[in-house]
Enzyme design. Structure first.
Site, PDB file in Angstrom:
ATOM      1  CE  LYS A 113     -14.098   6.521   0.043  1.00 16.22           C
ATOM      2  NZ  LYS A 113     -13.513   6.874   1.350  1.00 16.22           N
ATOM      3  CG  HIS A 149      -2.104  -0.860   1.120  1.00 12.49           C
ATOM      4  ND1 HIS A 149      -3.293  -0.448   0.557  1.00 12.49           N
ATOM      5  CD2 HIS A 149      -2.289  -2.135   1.485  1.00 12.49           C
ATOM      6  CE1 HIS A 149      -4.160  -1.447   0.594  1.00 12.49           C
ATOM      7  NE2 HIS A 149      -3.575  -2.491   1.155  1.00 12.49           N
ATOM      8  CB  THR A 179     -10.407   4.954  -1.964  1.00 13.80           C
ATOM      9  OG1 THR A 179     -10.102   5.341  -0.620  1.00 13.80           O
ATOM     10  CG2 THR A 179      -9.659   3.680  -2.320  1.00 13.80           C
ATOM     11  CE  LYS A 195      -6.996  13.870  -0.408  1.00  8.81           C
ATOM     12  NZ  LYS A 195      -6.814  12.659  -1.210  1.00  8.81           N
ATOM     13  NE  ARG A 196      -4.715  10.118   9.526  1.00  8.45           N
ATOM     14  CZ  ARG A 196      -4.555   9.340  10.594  1.00  8.45           C
ATOM     15  NH1 ARG A 196      -5.528   8.549  10.980  1.00  8.45           N
ATOM     16  NH2 ARG A 196      -3.446   9.395  11.287  1.00  8.45           N
ATOM     17  CE  LYS A 231      -3.332  10.934   2.536  1.00  2.16           C
ATOM     18  NZ  LYS A 231      -4.184  10.243   1.527  1.00  2.16           N
TER      19      LYS A 231
HETATM   20  C1  LIG Z   1     -12.191   7.169   1.624  1.00  2.00           C
HETATM   21  C2  LIG Z   1     -11.717   7.581   2.950  1.00  2.00           C
HETATM   22  C3  LIG Z   1     -10.365   7.881   3.153  1.00  2.00           C
HETATM   23  C4  LIG Z   1      -9.334   7.808   2.039  1.00  2.00           C
HETATM   24  O1  LIG Z   1      -9.243   9.066   1.428  1.00  2.00           O
HETATM   25  P1  LIG Z   1      -8.048   9.411   0.414  1.00  2.00           P
HETATM   26  O2  LIG Z   1      -8.518  10.701  -0.182  1.00  2.00           O
HETATM   27  O3  LIG Z   1      -7.996   8.315  -0.583  1.00  2.00           O
HETATM   28  O4  LIG Z   1      -6.824   9.542   1.222  1.00  2.00           O
HETATM   29  C5  LIG Z   1      -9.955   8.269   4.402  1.00  2.00           C
HETATM   30  N1  LIG Z   1     -10.831   8.368   5.423  1.00  2.00           N
HETATM   31  C6  LIG Z   1     -12.135   8.094   5.263  1.00  2.00           C
HETATM   32  C7  LIG Z   1     -13.047   8.223   6.434  1.00  2.00           C
HETATM   33  C8  LIG Z   1     -12.624   7.689   4.031  1.00  2.00           C
HETATM   34  O5  LIG Z   1     -13.926   7.394   3.895  1.00  2.00           O
END
Ligand SMILES: *Cc1c(COP(=O)(O)O)cnc(C)c1O
Length: 831
Positions: free
Chosen positions: A676, A373, A672, A564-565, A570
Site C-alpha cells: 500500500k 499465513h 501487505t 501495523k499490528r 515486526k
Molecule cells: C494493510 C493493513 C494491515 C497489514 O499491515 P502489515 O504492514 O502488512 O502488517 C493491518 N491493518 C490494517 C488496518 C491494514 O489496512
C-alpha cells in the site's frame, strides 16, 4: 402510496429514483430516503440521518446490480468460489461503492445542491472491524478483486457484534474499549432471517445399523442453536457484478425454549437465547500467547457448518447430485481458522447424505484449498482433545478415521521411518494430546499455498516440510496483493487524477499499465506535480494528526511511518532505537545538520501481549520526551496514532515518504502494508522478508533501502549461540541508546518500567534487533542523504509506483482462479 409513486417517478431523464445514476435522480433518492426511511426532513436531519439517507440511496443501486448478478448466476450455474475466513476488514463502504459505481461526482453535486458536503458523510462512517489486521484486510482486498474480475464468489464469515477493540492511549498506555459498531445500525447489510441453519454442539454419537443393514451414525447434541445470514453486497469496479459477503449471526434455535417456558422457567428460556448469541458476540484478538479457547472453537465450527449447509442448499437448486459438489464449489480456507470444514463436510456427506466414506472423501479432497499465513510455531492452531471431544464428538471420530487411513498411507510410503507418521499425524501425541488444525487442512485440501515466494519456500523447508515431501504437487505460491481502488484511487485522489491525466483510464484494473510512468520519472515538470500530490496528502495527514493527538507536524519534514499490528517480530522497537540514536546525536551536537523527520506509529497490541504493550508505552514515552525537547524541535517529532484501522490507513499510506518494513527476516509471511505504501510513492526501508523481497526485485534494488540479515543468516545466527551482549559492547551508539532506556530517562526516572524490554534485548533478543542495529542505522543515514536530493528522491518514488503493478490483488486473484480454483469470469448485464 407516495413512496410507490416516487419510486417510479422519472428522476430527470426518465430514470427511476431507485436506480438512476444522474445528479437529479440521486438528489431525489436522497430526499426520499431521508423522509421515508429516516423520517426526517432536511432542516432537522442529523449527520447520522443524512449519512443513512445517502447509504440507502447507494444500497438501492447496489441491490439493483445484485439482483442482476443473481439472475445471471442462476441461468449460467457457474462454478463458484467460496472464501471462508474468520476475519474481514473491509473498511468504510460509502466512498468505495460510489467510486466503483462511478457516481462520485453526481453524488457530490447532488448533495452540494442541498448544502451537504459529501466528504463529511464519508468521514462519518464507522468501519466494521471484523478482523485483526493483515489477514482480514487481505480477505477484503480479495472480495474487491473477485467482484471486479467478475468471478462468482461468496465470502463467508462471522458477524461479530463487537469487532476488534477500540484502542485509546491513556498516559501512554493502550486501553481497550468495546467496538460497538452496530449501535447506530448498519445500512449496508441485509438480514436474511429465512436463510438459517442448525448448529449442534456437545452431546454424544450413536452408531447403529439401519433397515438395509448399513452402518449409520447419529450425533445427539447437548445443545442446538441457529446461524442466521446477514448479507453485505460487494460491488466490483466498473462492472455490474455484486458478490456477497455472507456473515452468520448466532441465535437461539427457537426464540424461546417452549419446554422450559411450559415448566414455568421463563427466565431460563430467555437466558438460553442470550447464551446462544454469545457465539458471535466478539472477535478474538490474535497475537496473544493464549486465548479463550472454547468459544473460539465454537465460533469456527459455527460459521463453517452454516457456510457448508448454505452451499449445499444452493447446490440442491442446481439439480446436480451431491457427488458433484466439488464441481460447483471450490472452497478456500483462509488460514486454519475454518479448517474444521474438512471434518464438517465429511460429516454432512456421511451422516446427512449417506455417501460412503471413499466417495465423501473424494468430494472433500477436491473441494478445499488451504492458505497458510504464518511460520511462527506459536501461531499454529491446535486444540486439546478433551475440549474437542466435549464440543464436537462426531468431528473427532471423523478426524480419527481420516488420520488412521492417512497414516496407513504414510507408513506404506515410508516403511523404515516410524517417526514420520508421528510428525505427520493430525494428532499431536505429546501430552496433553492436541488436534493440529494445519495438518487437517493439508490432508483435506487439494492445494496448499503460502502468501509470498519466500514464505512458500520456507513453508516447504520448515513447518510443512513433511507434507511437501509427501505431496510436492499440492504446494503453490500466491503472493498477496492489495486493491488499487481503495488504496490508490479512493485514498489518494490527487495521485489518481495525475495518473489518469498521464496514462489515461485503465490502470485501475490493469495495474501493470503504471509502467507508463517510467517515461516521466526524470521529467522536472512531472516530478514537481508528483511532489505536490505527496505534499497535499502530507498536509491532509497533518490535519488528522492534529485532530487525533493534538500534535502539530510539519509537512516539509520526512514522514517516516510504521503502521501495523504491534509485535516483537515486526520490530517497532528497532525503529525506536533509531529515533533515540538521532536524539542522542543532536543532544551531543546541538548544531547537527540532519534531515527533519516525523516518525509516525500506529497499531494495536493484543490485550494479553505484555511485551507489545510495553513497546507502545515506550513509543509514547519517547514521543513525550522528544516532542517537548527544544534542542531537537524542528528536527524530530514522534507521533503514535491511536486506533489504527483501514479508515485511518487511508490517510496514512498516501502521506508517507518512508515505509518501515523491518521485520526479522523469515518471520513476516508477506505483509501487505508494504504494498500500500509503495503504490503511493513511499520508499521502503526493509529487510529481505515476506513480499519485500519481490517488491525490491520489481522496483529495482537501487530504489529500495535494504538492510539486515536475511532469513538464512537469521537461522544461523540463532542456531550458533547468538550473543546480543557482544553487539551492545561493540557499538557505542547502541550502548548509549540501551543505557538511556535502562536509566529511566523515558520513564520519569523509573528504571523498572522498561526493564523487561531491555533485559529481553540483552539476554535473548530472539528477533535480532541488536544484530541488525548497525546496518539499520547506516541504512537510515542513506535514506536521509537521498531525501536531501529531491530529484533523486522523486525519481525513486515515481519508479516505485511505475513498477508496483504485480502487487494488485487482481493479479493475485487471477492466479488463484487459474491455478487453484479453475473458475472463469461471468459478466453481468444490468436488467
Ligand atoms: C494493510 C493493513 C494491515 C497489514 O499491515 P502489515 O504492514 O502488512 O502488517 C493491518 N491493518 C490494517 C488496518 C491494514 O489496512
Amino acid at each position: 402510496m407516495t413512496k410507490h409513486n416516487n419510486t417510479t417517478k422519472p428522476g430527470g431523464n426518465g430514470e427511476s429514483i431507485r436506480t438512476g445514476m444522474s445528479e437529479e435522480a440521486i438528489r431525489l433518492a436522497f430526499l426520499d430516503n431521508l423522509f421515508y426511511v429516516q423520517g426526517r426532513f432536511l432542516e432537522v436531519a442529523s449527520l447520522d440521518d443524512k449519512y443513512k439517507a445517502l447509504a440507502y440511496t447507494v444500497r438501492d443501486r447496489l441491490l439493483h446490480r445484485w439482483v442482476s448478478t443473481i439472475r445471471t448466476y442462476q441461468q449460467a450455474n457457474p462454478r463458484t468460489v467460496c472464501y471462508l475466513s474468520a476475519e474481514y476488514l473491509p473498511g468504510p463502504f460509502m466512498g468505495l461503492n460510489l467510486l466503483n459505481m462511478g457516481i462520485e461526482e453526481p453524488t457530490r453535486k447532488a448533495l452540494q445542491s442541498l448544502g451537504i458536503d459529501l466528504e463529511s458523510l464519508i468521514a462519518y462512517e464507522q468501519e466494521p472491524g471484523l478482523g485483526n489486521g493483515g489477514l482480514g484486510r487481505l480477505a477484503a482486498c480479495f472480495m474487491d478483486s473477485l467482484a471486479t474480475l467478475q468471478i462468482p464468489a461468496t465470502s463467508y464469515g462471522i458477524r461479530y457484534e463487537f469487532g476488534i477493540f477500540q484502542q485509546d492511549i491513556r498516559n501512554g498506555e493502550q486501553v481497550e474499549t468495546t467496538d460497538n459498531w452496530l449501535h447506530y445500525g448498519n445500512p449496508w447489510e441485509v438480514r436474511r432471517p429465512q436463510i438459517s441453519y442448525d448448529v449442534k454442539i456437545g452431546g454424544h454419537t450413536e452408531h447403529y445399523t439401519n433397515e438395509q443393514g448399513l452402518h449409520r451414525v447419529r450425533w445427539v447434541p447437548h445443545e442446538t442453536f441457529r446461524g442466521v445470514a446477514i448479507d453485505t453486497p460487494i460491488l466490483g469496479h466498473d462492472v455490474n457484478t455484486v458478490n456477497l459477503m455472507r456473515l452468520w449471526r448466532a441465535e437461539a434455535a427457537e426464540a424461546l425454549d417452549f419446554h422450559a417456558f411450559n415448566e414455568g422457567d421463563y427466565y431460563g428460556a430467555v437466558l438460553r437465547e442470550v447464551r446462544s448469541e454469545t457465539i458471535s458476540k466478539v472477535l478474538y484478538p490474535n497475537d496473544a500467547p493464549e486465548i479463550g479457547k472454547r468459544l473460539r472453537l465454537l465460533q469456527q465450527h459455527f460459521f463453517v457448518t452454516c457456510s457448508l449447509q448454505d452451499m449445499m442448499r444452493v447446490h440442491r437448486t442446481t439439480g446436480m447430485p451431491i457427488e458433484r459438489f466439488h464441481e460447483k464449489f471450490t472452497v478456500q480456507l483462509n488460514d486454519t481458522h475454518p479448517a474444521i470444514a474438512v471434518a464438517e463436510l465429511m460429516r454432512l456427506l456421511l451422516d446427512n447424505h449417506h455417501l460412503d466414506w471413499d466417495t465423501a472423501w473424494h468430494v472433500t479432497r477436491h473441494t478445499f484449498a488451504y492458505t497458510n499465513h504464518t511460520l511462527l510455531p506459536e501461531a499454529l492452531e491446535k486444540w486439546p482433545i478433551p475440549l474437542f471431544q466435549s464440543l464436537l464428538p462426531r468431528h473427532l471420530e471423523i478426524i480419527y478415521e481420516i488420520n488412521s487411513r492417512f497414516l496407513d498411507e504414510v507408513r506404506q510410503r515410508y516403511p523404515f521411518d516410524p517417526d514420520r507418521a508421528q510428525r505427520l499425524s493430525i494428532i499431536d501425541e505429546t501430552l496433553p494430546r492436541h488436534v493440529r488444525m494445519a495438518h487437517l487442512a493439508c490432508i483435506g485440501s487439494f492445494a496448499i499455498n503460502g502468501v509470498a515466494e519466500l514464505h512458500s519456500q520456507l513453508l516447504k523447508e520448515t513447518v510443512l516440510r513433511d507434507f511437501y515431501e509427501l505431496w510436492p504437487e499440492k504446494f503453490q505460491n500466491k503472493t498477496n496483493g492489495v486493491t488499487p481502488r481503495r488504496f490508490m484511487l479512493l485514498s489518494n485522489p490527487g495521485l489518481g487524477s495525475l495518473l489518469n491525466e498521464t496514462l489515461g483510464h485503465g490502470w485501475e484494473t490493469d495495474l501493470e499499465q503504471l509502467r507508463g510512468l517510467e517515461a516521466h520519472a526524470d521529467d522536472p515538470a512531472f516530478q514537481e506535480r508528483w511532489r505536490q500530490v505527496k505534499r497535499q496528502r502530507k498536509e491532509a495527514l497533518a490535519g488528522e494528526v492534529h485532530k487525533l493527538c493534538g500534535i502539530d507536524i510539519t509537512p516539509t519534514s520526512l514522514y517516516d511511518v510504521q503502521v501495523k499490528r504491534i509485535h516483537e517480530y515486526k520490530r517497532q522497537h528497532l525503529n525506536l532505537l533509531h529515533i533515540i540514536t538521532l536524539y542522542n546525536r543532536i543532544k551531543r551536537n546541538p548544531a547537527l545538520d540532519i534531515v527533519p523527520r516525523t516518525f509516525i506509529f500506529g497499531g494495536k497490541s493484543a490485550p494479553g501481549y505484555a511485551m507489545a504493550k510495553l513497546i507502545i508505552r515506550l513509543i509514547n514515552a519517547v514521543a513525550e520526551m522528544v516532542n517537548r525537547d527544544r534542542d531537537v524541535a524542528g528536527r524530530l517529532k514522534v507521533v503514535f496514532l491511536p486506533n489504527f484501522s483501514v479508515k485511518l490507513g487511508q490517510w496514512v499510506y498516501p502521506a508517507a515518504d518512508i515505509s518501515q518494513q523491518i521485520s526479522t527476516a523469515g518471520k513476516e509471511a508477506s505483509g501487505t502494508g508494504n504494498m500500500k505504501f509503495s503504490m503511493n510513492g513511499a520508499l521502503t526501508i526493509g529487510t529481505l522478508d515476506g513480499a519485500n523481497v519481490e517488491i525490491r526485485e520489481d522496483v529495482g534494488a537501487e530504489n529500495f533501502f535494504l538492510f539486515g540479515l536475511d532469513a538464512d543468516a537469521v537461522s544461523h545466527t540463532l542456531a550458533n549461540g547468538y550473543r546480543p551482549w557482544d553487539y551492545y559492547n561493540a557499538n557505542q551508539e547502541l550502548k548509549d541508546v540501551i543505557d538511556l532506556i535502562a536509566s529511566g530517562f523515558f520513564a520519569h526516572g523509573d528504571r523498572s518500567l522498561f526493564q523487561p524490554l531491555v533485559d529481553h534485548l540483552l539476554q535473548h533478543d530472539s528477533y535480532l534487533l541488536l544484530a541488525d542495529y548497525a546496518d539499520y542505522i547506516a541504512c537510515q543515514d542513506q535514506v536521509s542523504a537521498a531525501y536531501r536530493d529531491p530529484q533523486r528522491w522523486t525519481r525513486m518514488s515515481i519508479l516505485n509506483v511505475a513498477r508496483i503493478g504485480k502487487f494488485s490483488s487482481d493479479r493475485t486473484i487471477a492466479e488463484y482462479c487459474r491455478d487453484i480454483w479453475k473458475v472463469q469470469p461471468v459478466p453481468v448485464k444490468l436488467d
